[in-house]
Design a protein around this motif. Structure first.
Motif, short mmCIF file in Angstrom:
data_model
loop_
_atom_site.label_atom_id
_atom_site.label_comp_id
_atom_site.label_asym_id
_atom_site.label_seq_id
_atom_site.Cartn_x
_atom_site.Cartn_y
_atom_site.Cartn_z
N ALA A 1 -9.95 55.03 -13.34
CA ALA A 1 -10.63 55.47 -14.57
C ALA A 1 -11.43 54.34 -15.20
CB ALA A 1 -9.60 56.01 -15.56
N ARG A 2 -10.86 53.14 -15.24
CA ARG A 2 -11.57 51.99 -15.82
C ARG A 2 -12.77 51.61 -14.98
NH1 ARG A 2 -7.17 48.02 -15.39
NH2 ARG A 2 -8.66 46.51 -16.24
N LEU A 3 -12.60 51.63 -13.66
CA LEU A 3 -13.72 51.29 -12.78
C LEU A 3 -14.85 52.30 -12.92
CD1 LEU A 3 -11.70 50.23 -9.61
CD2 LEU A 3 -13.22 48.74 -10.91
N GLU A 4 -14.52 53.58 -12.91
CA GLU A 4 -15.55 54.62 -12.98
C GLU A 4 -16.23 54.64 -14.34
OE1 GLU A 4 -14.29 57.95 -9.70
OE2 GLU A 4 -13.49 58.18 -11.72
N LYS A 5 -15.50 54.29 -15.39
CA LYS A 5 -16.13 54.25 -16.71
C LYS A 5 -17.16 53.14 -16.78
CE LYS A 5 -15.10 54.10 -21.66
NZ LYS A 5 -14.05 54.04 -22.70
N TYR A 6 -16.84 51.99 -16.20
CA TYR A 6 -17.76 50.85 -16.27
C TYR A 6 -18.86 50.94 -15.21
CZ TYR A 6 -19.36 46.20 -17.42
OH TYR A 6 -20.11 45.15 -17.85
N PHE A 7 -18.52 51.50 -14.03
CA PHE A 7 -19.48 51.59 -12.94
C PHE A 7 -19.70 53.07 -12.60
CE2 PHE A 7 -19.54 47.12 -12.08
CZ PHE A 7 -18.26 46.67 -12.35
N PRO A 8 -20.54 53.78 -13.37
CA PRO A 8 -20.70 55.23 -13.16
C PRO A 8 -21.35 55.59 -11.83
CG PRO A 8 -22.28 54.40 -14.77
CD PRO A 8 -21.32 53.29 -14.51
N ASP A 9 -21.92 54.63 -11.12
CA ASP A 9 -22.50 54.95 -9.81
C ASP A 9 -21.46 54.88 -8.69
OD1 ASP A 9 -24.10 51.75 -8.95
OD2 ASP A 9 -22.14 52.22 -9.79
N GLY A 10 -20.19 54.62 -9.04
CA GLY A 10 -19.11 54.77 -8.07
C GLY A 10 -18.88 53.62 -7.13
N ARG A 11 -19.38 52.42 -7.43
CA ARG A 11 -19.17 51.27 -6.55
C ARG A 11 -19.24 49.99 -7.37
NH1 ARG A 11 -23.01 52.39 -2.16
NH2 ARG A 11 -22.25 50.44 -1.24
N ALA A 12 -18.60 48.94 -6.87
CA ALA A 12 -18.61 47.66 -7.58
C ALA A 12 -18.37 46.53 -6.61
CB ALA A 12 -17.54 47.65 -8.68
N GLN A 13 -18.85 45.36 -6.98
CA GLN A 13 -18.58 44.15 -6.21
C GLN A 13 -17.21 43.63 -6.63
OE1 GLN A 13 -22.29 42.81 -7.87
NE2 GLN A 13 -23.04 42.23 -5.85
N MET A 14 -16.36 43.30 -5.65
CA MET A 14 -14.98 42.90 -5.95
C MET A 14 -14.59 41.63 -5.23
SD MET A 14 -12.88 46.51 -5.89
CE MET A 14 -13.39 47.91 -6.89
N TRP A 15 -13.69 40.89 -5.86
CA TRP A 15 -13.11 39.69 -5.26
C TRP A 15 -11.69 39.55 -5.79
CZ3 TRP A 15 -15.20 37.88 -1.12
CH2 TRP A 15 -14.81 36.64 -0.59
N GLY A 16 -10.94 38.60 -5.25
CA GLY A 16 -9.56 38.45 -5.70
C GLY A 16 -8.96 37.11 -5.31
N ALA A 17 -7.73 36.92 -5.72
CA ALA A 17 -7.00 35.70 -5.39
C ALA A 17 -5.58 36.08 -4.97
CB ALA A 17 -6.94 34.76 -6.60
N VAL A 18 -4.99 35.28 -4.09
CA VAL A 18 -3.59 35.50 -3.72
C VAL A 18 -2.71 35.01 -4.87
CG1 VAL A 18 -4.05 35.29 -1.25
CG2 VAL A 18 -3.44 33.25 -2.59
N PRO A 19 -1.48 35.51 -5.02
CA PRO A 19 -0.61 35.04 -6.11
C PRO A 19 -0.32 33.55 -6.05
CG PRO A 19 0.20 37.11 -5.23
CD PRO A 19 -0.90 36.66 -4.30
#
Length: 612
Positions: A43-61
């Protein structure tokens, strides 16, 4: 407190380059991963990115500390949505952006990137916005961080406070072309905001008080603020003008002209708050937010009434919908474009899935603003499919004319943002559509796209008449398709299109002609049916509710024949109680794959005129 991420990602390593290609260059499509995204995260992703896609990255714990905490998790917990990020590799910072959504999802991270040698995955995730190229060598960064010569970024690092602000400024100064992104934000301030002091701001406010608002703004050639104000002693002060004048109060500095910097939550407001000032948005301050009637270059020209929706998710031709603000709670000028749509305006629809213009609609009403929901919306009517194939290849073949028209419009409307829907790259082969949700489509650009030539001055363009609800079925890429981007390609799965394509073949084998349009997955004209396909992934209630809503909308908004039989096509068997609900209460037939064939409910058989 303001924070900033230094994210090591050396693209000379094949694994890092592959991950970067898959989830930054190509971005992550939400529909491909609904089964592992938590409802709140989606829901948060779709609210901010209404075109249904986003660039993502992350880190290990990361490794555990002596107190039991995890190294990177401790750093990650300092972050807030809106904080800055810079990617490090090759002894420099090379890309910078801003965190739009923070979320933790080990299942999605494993699916996207696998695990490292310690069995950990990059589950401390963030979706990015405003990602742009920079070139900031470590020699510039070390003094800001207080590091000695030869030091470099060795792991996921988060800095806070004044150091974070200085890094943001350094990255903003080095801003270059944007990496394809789902949203657009104002550039970071192209001056050393860190040099601004509270005393200088107070001096500017004292001048404001002495001469009054009108004379202060007129003398320094600033317009009245629309969004951000300094609240002090019961009064409001125009934040951009105060900062520009305050800069001139510093030793050896001159006041800044309005054109020399941008104002926003992540620039002027952020610095003022760091100095201890209270900054309020106009909607919180009681100051009415009004759109300047001369804000847009097309204001007053009734012929410039065409827009373009750039859409990934289902529902083309039904309505326009987008949030009225960014994740940080403040306005986005591209979202605001939707609020400018008026009844009778024409909306072209570009499908990012098919990478082409698929049709057009007409605004059935003026845009509405639901402040409680924080959203703009426009109901559409009269959806019609384009006969002419205007895809990315055609646009690139006409790139020279599009570049020339952009330059003509920029000269004609100097000082205005054109809000065009394209990424104008130096290499014509890299010309593409923006990933923004909504944009303006000038008549002269329409002439180039659909006639192949420039028309000179903008003029009304005849629009293609409706050509029937459905068009002959053309299969889209199904089980796997290749998405080619700069630097490589990525293989993706489309289970939804596999389902649609397989059932289209089934229809043809039973002497029925499969049809579709940009909104409707599948259907037939004789007998008239509309078929909505969904990949259920075990979430029967969600899939069925979505399918029912869309089937009704297709008929109500005349995207399909109102007399059509409605059918729900699922990718797995539907429980009996749900079948009864659909058949008996909603009058919707149900179909799913079974033993190499398809199972049809009694109502589906009746609508299609076949016997299972």
């Amino acid at each position: 407190m303001v924070a900033f991420v230094l994210q090591p990602a050396n693209l000379s390593k094949k694994s890092v380059a592959r991950h970067y290609q898959d989830t930054i260059v190509n971005s992550v499509v939400f529909d491909d991963h609904r089964s592992v995204l938590e409802a709140d995260q989606l829901a948060r992703l779709e609210k901010y990115f209404p075109d249904g896609r986003a660039q993502m990255w992350g880190a290990v714990p990361g490794k555990p500390r002596s107190n039991g905490s995890l190294v990177n998790k401790t750093q990650y917990d300092k972050l807030h949505e809106g904080d800055g990020v810079a990617f490090y590799g090759g002894k420099k910072l090379y890309h910078a952006g801003r965190i739009a959504v923070l979320f933790r999802n080990p299942e999605l991270a494993t699916r996207l990137w696998g695990t490292d040698e310690n069995g950990q995955t990059w589950e401390l995730m963030y979706a990015l916005t405003d990602l742009h190229e920079i070139d900031v060598p470590m020699d510039t960064i070390r003094p800001i961080l207080g590091w000695s010569a030869g030091s470099f970024v060795q792991g996921f690092s988060v800095v806070e406070g004044e150091v974070a602000l200085e890094l943001e400024t350094a990255c903003g100064q080095a801003r270059a072309d944007s990496v394809p992104s789902s949203q657009t934000h104002p550039p970071a301030l192209p001056v050393q905001l860190a040099a601004l002091t509270a005393d200088a701001v107070h001096a500017a406010i004292a001048e404001f008080d002495a001469v009054g608002r009108e004379q202060f703004l007129s003398h320094h050639k600033y317009g009245k603020a629309r969004d951000y104000f300094i609240a002090l002693n019961g009064q409001l002060y125009d934040s951009k003008a105060i900062v520009g004048v305050a800069y001139g109060k510093l030793p050896g500095r001159k006041p800044l002209r309005p054109s020399e910097f941008s104002c926003g939550n992540q620039t002027v407001a952020r610095r003022l708050e760091a100095l201890g000032f209270h900054v309020v948005h106009s909607e919180d301050s009681g100051v009415p937010v009004q759109t300047d009637p001369h804000e847009y270059w097309w204001s007053g020209d009734d012929t410039e009434n065409v827009w373009v929706e750039i859409r990934t998710v289902d529902g083309i031709g039904l309505s326009l919908q987008c949030p009225d603000h960014r994740q940080n709670g403040h306005r986005d000028p591209w979202f605001d474009l939707v609020s400018a749509v008026r009844k009778g305006d024409i909306v072209y629809h570009y499908s990012t899935r098919e990478r082409r213009f698929v049709g057009q609609s007409v605004a059935a009403e003026d845009a509405t603003h639901d402040r409680a929901e924080g959203a703009y919306s426009v109901s559409l009517t009269g959806f019609s499919v384009f006969d002419e194939q205007i895809d990315l290849a055609v646009m690139r073949s006409r790139a020279d004319a599009l570049f020339a028209e952009r330059d003509r419009l920029a000269a004609l409307y100097a000082g205005h943002n054109l809000y065009l829907p394209f990424q104008f790259r130096e290499q014509r082969s890299e010309f593409r559509m923006l990933s923004n949700y909504f944009a303006k489509l000038p008549r002269s650009i329409i002439n180039i796209l659909f006639d192949g030539q420039s028309s000179g001055a903008p003029a009304p363009t005849p629009l293609s008449p409706p050509t029937g609800f459905l068009q002959p079925f053309k299969p889209k890429a199904d089980t796997e398709y290749i998405s080619t981007m700069a630097g490589g390609s990525s293989t993706r799965t489309r289970a939804h299109e596999t389902l649609v394509n397989n059932f289209a073949e089934w229809l043809a084998e039973h002497d029925l002609v499969p049809m579709r349009n940009a909104a409707v997955d599948l259907g037939t004209e004789d007998p008239p049916t509309v078929i909505e396909a969904k990949c259920v992934n075990g979430a029967f209630a969600d899939a069925i509710r979505a399918a029912v809503g869309q089937l009704y909308e297709y008929c109500y908004f005349q995207v399909a024949d109102r007399d059509s039989g409605l059918i729900f096509l699922a990718d797995e068997p539907i429980p009996e109680q749900w079948c009864r609900y659909l058949e008996d209460d909603r009058e919707i037939g149900v179909i799913w794959p079974q033993d190499g064939d398809f199972h049809l409910s009694p109502l589906a058989e009746e609508y299609l005129g076949v016997t299972d």
